[in-house]
Design a protein around this motif. Structure first.
Motif, PDB file in Angstrom:
ATOM      1  N   ASN A 110      12.090  25.605  57.601  1.00 53.41           N
ATOM      2  CA  ASN A 110      13.213  25.441  58.655  1.00 53.41           C
ATOM      3  C   ASN A 110      12.615  25.544  60.167  1.00 53.41           C
ATOM      4  OD1 ASN A 110      15.693  24.784  59.620  1.00 53.41           O
ATOM      5  ND2 ASN A 110      16.130  27.053  59.599  1.00 53.41           N
ATOM      6  N   PRO A 111      12.415  24.408  60.663  1.00 54.36           N
ATOM      7  CA  PRO A 111      13.115  23.283  60.594  1.00 54.36           C
ATOM      8  C   PRO A 111      12.633  22.295  59.411  1.00 54.36           C
ATOM      9  CG  PRO A 111      12.298  23.304  62.850  1.00 54.36           C
ATOM     10  CD  PRO A 111      11.616  24.664  61.996  1.00 54.36           C
ATOM     11  N   ILE A 112      13.358  21.611  58.626  1.00 56.93           N
ATOM     12  CA  ILE A 112      13.094  20.800  57.603  1.00 56.93           C
ATOM     13  C   ILE A 112      12.906  19.418  58.339  1.00 56.93           C
ATOM     14  CG2 ILE A 112      13.975  19.648  55.419  1.00 56.93           C
ATOM     15  CD1 ILE A 112      15.723  22.887  56.697  1.00 56.93           C
ATOM     16  N   ASP A 113      11.587  19.085  58.016  1.00 54.96           N
ATOM     17  CA  ASP A 113      11.220  17.584  58.589  1.00 54.96           C
ATOM     18  C   ASP A 113      11.260  16.775  57.395  1.00 54.96           C
ATOM     19  OD1 ASP A 113       9.950  15.567  59.916  1.00 54.96           O
ATOM     20  OD2 ASP A 113       8.406  16.522  60.412  1.00 54.96           O
ATOM     21  N   THR A 114      12.061  15.873  57.267  1.00 48.62           N
ATOM     22  CA  THR A 114      12.069  14.816  56.043  1.00 48.62           C
ATOM     23  C   THR A 114      11.057  13.832  56.389  1.00 48.62           C
ATOM     24  OG1 THR A 114      13.935  13.752  56.947  1.00 48.62           O
ATOM     25  CG2 THR A 114      14.476  15.488  55.732  1.00 48.62           C
ATOM     26  N   VAL A 120      10.738  17.426  67.995  1.00 47.02           N
ATOM     27  CA  VAL A 120      12.132  17.502  68.199  1.00 47.02           C
ATOM     28  C   VAL A 120      12.529  18.805  67.722  1.00 47.02           C
ATOM     29  CG1 VAL A 120      14.431  16.868  68.352  1.00 47.02           C
ATOM     30  CG2 VAL A 120      12.725  15.242  69.046  1.00 47.02           C
ATOM     31  N   GLY A 121      12.224  19.184  66.338  1.00 51.21           N
ATOM     32  CA  GLY A 121      12.280  20.498  65.558  1.00 51.21           C
ATOM     33  C   GLY A 121      11.920  21.515  66.336  1.00 51.21           C
ATOM     34  N   VAL A 122      10.857  21.427  66.744  1.00 48.78           N
ATOM     35  CA  VAL A 122      10.231  22.705  67.568  1.00 48.78           C
ATOM     36  C   VAL A 122      11.156  23.064  68.834  1.00 48.78           C
ATOM     37  CG1 VAL A 122       8.443  23.635  68.966  1.00 48.78           C
ATOM     38  CG2 VAL A 122       7.961  22.495  66.982  1.00 48.78           C
ATOM     39  N   GLN A 123      11.409  21.874  69.425  1.00 47.61           N
ATOM     40  CA  GLN A 123      12.469  21.927  70.633  1.00 47.61           C
ATOM     41  C   GLN A 123      13.796  22.788  70.287  1.00 47.61           C
ATOM     42  OE1 GLN A 123      13.532  18.056  72.597  1.00 47.61           O
ATOM     43  NE2 GLN A 123      15.036  19.147  73.948  1.00 47.61           N
ATOM     44  N   MET A 124      14.332  21.978  69.389  1.00 49.27           N
ATOM     45  CA  MET A 124      15.487  22.916  68.921  1.00 49.27           C
ATOM     46  C   MET A 124      15.246  24.277  68.215  1.00 49.27           C
ATOM     47  SD  MET A 124      17.879  19.868  66.910  1.00 49.27           S
ATOM     48  CE  MET A 124      16.477  19.155  65.675  1.00 49.27           C
ATOM     49  N   VAL A 154      22.612  22.117  70.111  1.00 46.80           N
ATOM     50  CA  VAL A 154      22.004  23.560  69.647  1.00 46.80           C
ATOM     51  C   VAL A 154      22.922  24.521  70.515  1.00 46.80           C
ATOM     52  CG1 VAL A 154      20.489  25.408  69.362  1.00 46.80           C
ATOM     53  CG2 VAL A 154      19.645  23.007  68.858  1.00 46.80           C
ATOM     54  N   GLN A 155      23.116  24.074  72.055  1.00 51.69           N
ATOM     55  CA  GLN A 155      24.153  25.038  72.950  1.00 51.69           C
ATOM     56  C   GLN A 155      25.433  25.059  72.299  1.00 51.69           C
ATOM     57  OE1 GLN A 155      25.044  23.383  76.624  1.00 51.69           O
ATOM     58  NE2 GLN A 155      24.170  25.228  77.622  1.00 51.69           N
ATOM     59  N   ASP A 164      13.326  26.304  69.843  1.00 56.47           N
ATOM     60  CA  ASP A 164      13.335  27.038  71.235  1.00 56.47           C
ATOM     61  C   ASP A 164      14.824  27.187  71.701  1.00 56.47           C
ATOM     62  OD1 ASP A 164      10.640  27.071  71.016  1.00 56.47           O
ATOM     63  OD2 ASP A 164      10.220  25.229  72.413  1.00 56.47           O
ATOM     64  N   ALA A 165      15.538  26.103  71.485  1.00 61.15           N
ATOM     65  CA  ALA A 165      16.910  26.343  72.164  1.00 61.15           C
ATOM     66  C   ALA A 165      17.697  27.167  71.266  1.00 61.15           C
ATOM     67  CB  ALA A 165      17.498  24.828  72.138  1.00 61.15           C
ATOM     68  N   ALA A 166      17.533  27.266  70.076  1.00 61.89           N
ATOM     69  CA  ALA A 166      18.181  28.329  69.149  1.00 61.89           C
ATOM     70  C   ALA A 166      17.924  29.744  69.499  1.00 61.89           C
ATOM     71  CB  ALA A 166      17.846  27.992  67.730  1.00 61.89           C
ATOM     72  N   GLU A 167      16.789  29.788  69.932  1.00 63.64           N
ATOM     73  CA  GLU A 167      16.372  31.267  70.582  1.00 63.64           C
ATOM     74  C   GLU A 167      17.167  31.594  71.812  1.00 63.64           C
ATOM     75  OE1 GLU A 167      12.553  33.860  72.184  1.00 63.64           O
ATOM     76  OE2 GLU A 167      12.245  32.557  70.619  1.00 63.64           O
TER      77      GLU A 167
END
Length: 704
Positions: free
Chosen positions: A359-363, A322-326, A453-454, A328-331
């Protein structure tokens, strides 16, 4: 920028009346003419209500009066719900009585075409004559939660009204406005003001926005727009809202050609080029929503009052995917997912050795074993990472009773420790009561990562816009252009634009073969030659251009060839001669143009140019005039910007010189908006390094 408009004080009475007359009031609360009266009674309007109905003694239990001239006092507002042929008399009576405003729900005016157009013109005349401000016609009305004034017939209020709150709605469509009111009630989203403007015979969306922007009980304005007639007034309204730090979230329909035609027909509005609307929204800080859900999400998020001025986004997640998905959305939404500084990464790695800390920070889920680590993690990310915004993906953890409250408090502690002013958005799936507890704590909560993110992107858009200084004049001057004929020849257009600050090559106009050869010799070989005629714009298409002429013999031949080609293709064209110029240095070809938008006036276009401009369509627009700072932003917006920065070993091109040309053209276009229909510099060649820029062709189409 023109001075901001002062709102008409009669709009204060319109939204907060002490008394209201309902013309055509029906005893049937289900009928359109009965609904406003029923809503006023049901939802607690504290003022006096005067039903106007010559056929009844009472209407819905209230004393009725034959006409607007008969109530014992002057109503602040008249709601007019009679057939079109009786509306004029009602407005005339309102003027005689001294009524300040009238809400005209009746249809059959300009939106119907034909006689309806003339009927609306007469309506406007009567309103002005009597000093009555008009809402509509063909509108669904308005409401104000603070005064409990529900002057509308929208059936969306049948099940109750939205709660009071900081959102204001302006809709040119009554049906869409009613839909928004219904959805707002379902969400629990508070609306303080809601207005549908219909045909906008008098009060339009721009005036409503300007009035709402100056209200202390308005935090955000949601707008549904089909078209704008008065572009300058609309831009001033958006400027008023931005100066007051009131976000404007616009749903502008008519993006497609078919949609634009439908919008124009529906509201009798003049829909300008969609790209120009985008330019207006961008310049004045409005955010353009693409869907109803997006519009409501962003309006609701604005109520938190946090508008980041930096687009740096920190992402904390329990799931790498989901970090990768976010990311992509950020771009997509213009956010920068920059890695944390190395010292911050090291500090976080010492705290969470099992985490991905860039970043993303995957805890990972391990962090849930110690809530103090959750708080410290977020503190480090926000404070040491230098992020103004945070999106945290919590999966379904908040749904577990063992974690819900503890996790919420840990996140609160971490955000507070970082300063408390950062925007924190959470993505989770949990029961409604759990989600409510997070929202009550001040978090924005969404199930979908893209939506989360939007929203951050939209709030950042507003934060950066609020930092823009408004009302500043654009420095510099431009020559006045007074046309005396049709489209200008290239030679004349270059002379005019040269005075405005556009750089051109040193060229000579030759009227015969001998003069052309002499001009070529004086300029120095190699040279270029091209036909000069106001009637010929696409010179290459008819053999009107010859390049790389190397000597006097070739110069004479080139002149003859050009003249033969032109006479063969356009024997009746009025020819000024042949332009002789040195061969231009190599560079990147761009296009700069000006179009006069029928709504917003002169608009400057910029993009990669030459013959590919119509194929690539990599262009952007800005409203004239603007300075070099906006010109630089305009240049960076095109997809091909990296070409200007230099790719594959190529050096950087003179972008600063390009920005100067754009700003100069914008000043010239603004000063001469009444005499220029359009102009083109295509190509405008940008040279490498600090070599400058050179316009190789110019067209000016005058406006008479």
């Amino acid at each position: 920028m023109q001075p901001l408009d002062l709102p008409d004080s009669r709009l204060d009475q319109l939204f907060n009346p002490r008394s209201v007359a309902v013309v055509g009031a029906s005893d049937d609360p289900v009928r359109i003419s009965g609904r406003p009266l029923a809503y006023l009674k049901a939802y607690g309007f504290a003022g006096t209500i005067y039903p106007i109905n010559p056929k009844r003694q009472t209407v819905q239990g209230l004393k009725a009066y034959p006409s607007l001239l008969d109530p014992p006092e002057i109503p602040d507002v008249a709601i007019i719900a009679v057939s079109a042929q009786h509306v004029l008399q009602a407005v005339s009576d309102a003027g005689k009585k001294g009524v300040a405003s009238a809400i005209i729900m009746s249809s059959g005016f300009a939106e119907a075409g034909g006689d309806g157009v003339a009927l609306q013109r007469e309506l406007v005349r009567l309103g002005k004559q009597g000093g009555v401000r008009l809402i509509g016609p063909n509108c669904v009305g308005l409401f104000s939660a603070s005064s409990r004034f529900y002057g509308t017939f929208t059936q969306s209020l049948d099940g109750g009204v939205p709660p009071a709150g900081g959102v204001a709605v302006v809709s040119q469509s009554g049906a869409y406005g009613g839909y928004i009111a219904y959805l707002a009630r379902e969400r629990g989203l508070g609306l303080n003001y809601w207005i549908t403007t219909g045909n906008e015979a008098d009060v339009d969306a721009a005036e409503a926005i300007a009035w709402l922007a100056l209200r202390d009980d308005v935090q955000v304005i949601a707008v549904y727009l089909e078209g704008v007639r008065n572009g300058p007034a609309f831009m001033r309204a958006l400027a008023t809202a931005r100066a007051a730090r009131k976000p404007v979230v616009v749903m502008k329909v008519g993006r497609s050609a078919a949609g634009a035609i439908a919008a124009s027909s529906h509201t009798a509005s003049l829909a300008g080029t969609d790209a120009v609307y985008d330019a207006v929204f961008r310049e004045y800080g409005a955010f353009r929503a693409r869907t109803t859900e997006e519009q409501l999400d962003i309006a609701e998020a604005c109520l938190a009052g946090k508008f980041p001025v930096s687009n740096r986004l920190g992402i904390v997640t329990l799931s790498g995917g989901v970090g990768v998905q976010m990311c992509d959305a950020a771009e997509t939404y213009g956010l920068d997912v920059a890695p944390m500084p190395k010292p911050a990464q090291e500090k976080l790695r010492a705290l969470l050795p099992y985490a991905a800390v860039a970043n993303p920070i995957d805890t990972t889920a391990q962090v849930m074993n110690d809530m103090s680590l959750v708080a410290k993690n977020l503190e480090i990310v926000l404070r040491d990472g230098g992020y103004d915004s945070l999106v945290s993906f919590l999966t379904t953890v908040p749904a577990a009773k063992a974690y819900g409250t503890k996790l919420r408090d840990a996140i609160l502690a971490g955000v507070a420790a970082a300063g408390g002013d950062r925007l924190a958005v959470l993505c989770m799936a949990a029961p409604p009561d759990a989600v409510k507890s997070y929202r009550d704590a001040g978090f924005l909560v969404y199930q979908d990562a893209d939506r989360a993110v939007q929203v951050v992107g939209a709030l950042t858009h507003f934060g950066r816009s609020f930092e823009v200084k408004t009302g500043l004049s654009v420095a510099g001057t431009a020559p006045r252009f007074e046309p005396n004929s049709g489209t200008l020849s290239e030679h004349v257009a270059k002379a005019v634009l040269g005075e405005a600050g556009v750089p051109f090559l040193q060229e000579r106009l030759a009227s015969d073969r001998t003069a052309a050869v002499a001009a070529a010799s004086e300029i120095g070989f190699p040279v270029a030659m091209k036909i000069v005629s106001a009637e010929i714009q696409h010179k290459s298409d008819i053999g009107g251009v010859v390049l790389n002429i190397k000597d006097t013999s070739a110069a004479g031949t080139a002149f003859d060839t050009i003249m033969d080609n032109v006479r063969g293709h356009m024997p009746h064209a009025d020819i000024d001669g042949v332009l002789v110029a040195p061969m231009a240095p190599q560079g990147v070809e761009t296009i700069v143009g000006v179009m006069r938008d029928p709504v917003f006036g002169p608009v400057v276009m910029f993009g990669l140019g030459g013959v590919l401009v119509e194929v690539l369509k990599d262009v952007t627009f800005s409203i004239a005039p603007f300075d070099e700072t906006e010109a630089m932003a305009m240049i960076r917006r095109i997809k091909g910007y990296t070409v200007l920065e230099g790719v594959r070993g190529a050096g950087r091109y003179d972008i600063e010189a390009l920005a100067k040309v754009l700003a100069a053209v914008s000043r010239f276009a603004a000063l001469n908006s009444d005499t220029i229909e359009s102009l083109d510099l295509n190509p405008l060649r940008i040279l490498s390094g600090k070599g400058g820029a050179i316009a190789l062709d110019a067209v000016i189409v005058p406006r008479f």
